[in-house]
Design an enzyme around this catalytic site. Sequence first.
Site, short mmCIF file in Angstrom:
data_model
loop_
_atom_site.label_atom_id
_atom_site.label_comp_id
_atom_site.label_asym_id
_atom_site.label_seq_id
_atom_site.Cartn_x
_atom_site.Cartn_y
_atom_site.Cartn_z
CG ASP A 103 -0.49 -0.26 2.48
OD1 ASP A 103 0.75 -0.35 2.60
OD2 ASP A 103 -1.28 -0.36 3.44
NE ARG A 171 1.85 -3.51 6.47
CZ ARG A 171 1.53 -2.59 5.58
NH1 ARG A 171 2.15 -1.43 5.58
NH2 ARG A 171 0.61 -2.82 4.67
O1 F6P Z 1 5.31 -5.96 4.54
C1 F6P Z 1 6.20 -7.02 4.56
C2 F6P Z 1 6.84 -7.14 5.93
O2 F6P Z 1 7.72 -8.25 5.91
C3 F6P Z 1 5.88 -7.25 7.11
O3 F6P Z 1 5.35 -8.54 7.26
C4 F6P Z 1 6.74 -6.80 8.25
O4 F6P Z 1 5.96 -6.27 9.30
C5 F6P Z 1 7.60 -5.74 7.62
O5 F6P Z 1 7.58 -5.98 6.22
C6 F6P Z 1 9.03 -5.73 8.09
O6 F6P Z 1 9.68 -4.67 7.49
P1 F6P Z 1 11.25 -4.46 7.47
O7 F6P Z 1 11.85 -5.49 6.57
O8 F6P Z 1 11.42 -3.08 6.93
O9 F6P Z 1 11.71 -4.62 8.88
#
Ligand code: F6P
Length: 319
Positions: A103, A171
Amino acid sequence: MKKIGVLTSGGDAPGMNAAIRSVVRKAIYHGLEVYGIKYGYQGLIDGDIEKMELGSVGDIIQRGGTKLYSARCEEFKTEEGQLKGIEQMKKHGIEGLIAIGGDGTFMGAKKITEKGYPCIGVPGTIDNDIPGTDFTIGFDTALNTIIDAIDKIRDTATSHERTFIIEVMGRDAGDLALWAGLADGAESIIIPEADDDFEDIIDRLKRGHDRGKKHSIIIVAEGVGSAVDLGNKIDEAAGLESRVTVLGHTQRGGSPSAADRVLASRLGAYAVDLLLNGHAGRMVGIQQNKLVDHDIVEILNTKHKIDFDMYRLSKELSI
Ligand code: F6P
């Protein structure tokens, strides 16, 4: 339209490479020039852009990650950042953009479309939290990674007669937890969309234990909170020995499943078709195995929903 751009943004997802390949090959098939923008909107601002050829996307369909790299770009949320991006599009003669991501990516696509440059969004995230599509690119692979991990955990859980609390990504959405829990016969699935009764979780564990079950699996979506805290509470309330496993970023890597490669190939090509047919500000998706597209603004204003029939089924099957 003669020149289009493609980027991946936000958290990477297995299958993004297959989507890039599809966009590039389909566009070249129709006589377009394609420009790969690296590091998502950050690369658009910085002008980290290069022309892609048929060979640029060879040997990537089976690879996880994204050949174009990814980033979460704060600057692009500002008007100034967006104008810098538009300047780069003008400089390279890029007339339309395909943005692969979640999104946050679609918010950027909406802003560019509003500034007169047509964008099409392609849903790529392991979270499966995008309305208007039954599946997002990467969800199936992440799910299979989770299942594989849980199957391994079951072996050691049985040997020690332990309860395992497994935290999965997603998430704010519970899709990964729900599908993994159903696929792996978890005792309880804890997701942000449902109010869980802690007593019920403990009762299920105790009933299983009294029936002679050698181990129990509880899957917790990260959106609910810390699995470690939950593990401590469960230990205390159930009087059983438990361990916590946080699967973390292993869920984002690995070779995409066949389902994700096919989905990515279909969605990427469809996005090119939409641009060629003069559409702007749309998101492509798949619903009941048919390609669909929706107004990206509508998608951004809609809340993703979990399949509560599946949630109820999971409870019925883990009595
Ligand atoms: O949106 C994908 C995701 O892996 C989510 O499941 C998780 O909350 C987030 O990204 C983690 O983000 P980053 O890799 O920036 O820590």
